[in-house]
Design a protein around this motif. Structure first.
Motif, short mmCIF file in Angstrom:
data_model
loop_
_atom_site.label_atom_id
_atom_site.label_comp_id
_atom_site.label_asym_id
_atom_site.label_seq_id
_atom_site.Cartn_x
_atom_site.Cartn_y
_atom_site.Cartn_z
N ARG A 57 1.18 -1.14 0.29
CA ARG A 57 0.01 0.31 0.23
C ARG A 57 0.78 1.18 -0.24
N ARG A 58 1.69 1.12 0.92
CA ARG A 58 3.13 2.19 1.04
C ARG A 58 4.11 1.95 -0.64
N ASP A 59 4.78 1.27 -0.73
CA ASP A 59 5.17 0.82 -2.06
C ASP A 59 4.88 -0.14 -3.18
N PRO A 60 4.81 0.08 -4.05
CA PRO A 60 4.20 -0.78 -4.82
C PRO A 60 4.56 -1.51 -5.41
N ALA A 61 6.19 -1.20 -4.85
CA ALA A 61 7.42 -2.10 -5.68
C ALA A 61 6.97 -3.65 -5.38
N VAL A 62 7.58 -4.60 -5.71
CA VAL A 62 7.68 -6.09 -5.65
C VAL A 62 8.79 -6.72 -6.39
N THR A 63 9.56 -7.88 -5.58
CA THR A 63 10.38 -8.33 -6.22
C THR A 63 9.94 -9.83 -6.00
N LEU A 64 9.22 -10.93 -7.30
CA LEU A 64 9.53 -12.44 -6.58
C LEU A 64 10.46 -13.06 -7.22
#
Length: 136
Positions: A57-64
């Motif tokens: 919610r704060r930072d939508p950057a994601v690594t999988l």
């Protein structure tokens, strides 16, 4: 590795670790189950109260980091941007997610109620970069 190659891998292998950024700037990791929807996004079911959801919610950057059931063997890293879809809008996506990973549920009404009771939402990740993979 191309984003299309990464999505093909995810469609066949559903184990992953999700990395998000905490408010303090550190990294937070979560084991997740992943799939791919008809819009070529990586999809994940989560609870509204999960730390990964607060972080996104704060930072939508994601690594999988997606890997096989054997763990050692093929894997791929995917970087992207997450979109959070809460209930009730998420329900059709949550059903589709379940079907793609586990097949048909024995009682869809029970599944729907469990999604409400668990305060589930759908995380949809747009793939922006794929790689490295187990091949480098």
């Amino acid at each position: 590795m191309s984003p299309d190659d990464a999505r093909s891998f995810v469609a066949q292998h559903h184990r992953a670790v999700m990395i998000t950024r905490r408010g303090s700037g550190g990294l937070q990791t979560s084991p997740v189950t992943v799939g791919v929807d008809d819009d070529a996004r990586i999809v994940i079911s989560s609870r509204e109260t999960a730390y990964k959801v607060r972080n996104l919610r704060r930072d939508p950057a994601v690594t999988l980091c997606v890997f096989t059931d054997r763990f050692f063997g093929p894997w791929v890293q995917i970087d992207g941007t997450a979109e959070l879809v809460p209930l009730p809008a998420a329900m059709d996506g949550l059903i589709d997610y379940y079907r793609r990973i586990s097949g048909e549920h024995p009682d869809w009404d029970d599944y729907r109620q469990a999604m409400v009771d668990d305060q589930r939402l759908l995380i949809r990740v747009t793939v922006e970069r794929a790689g490295p993979s187990h091949e480098g």
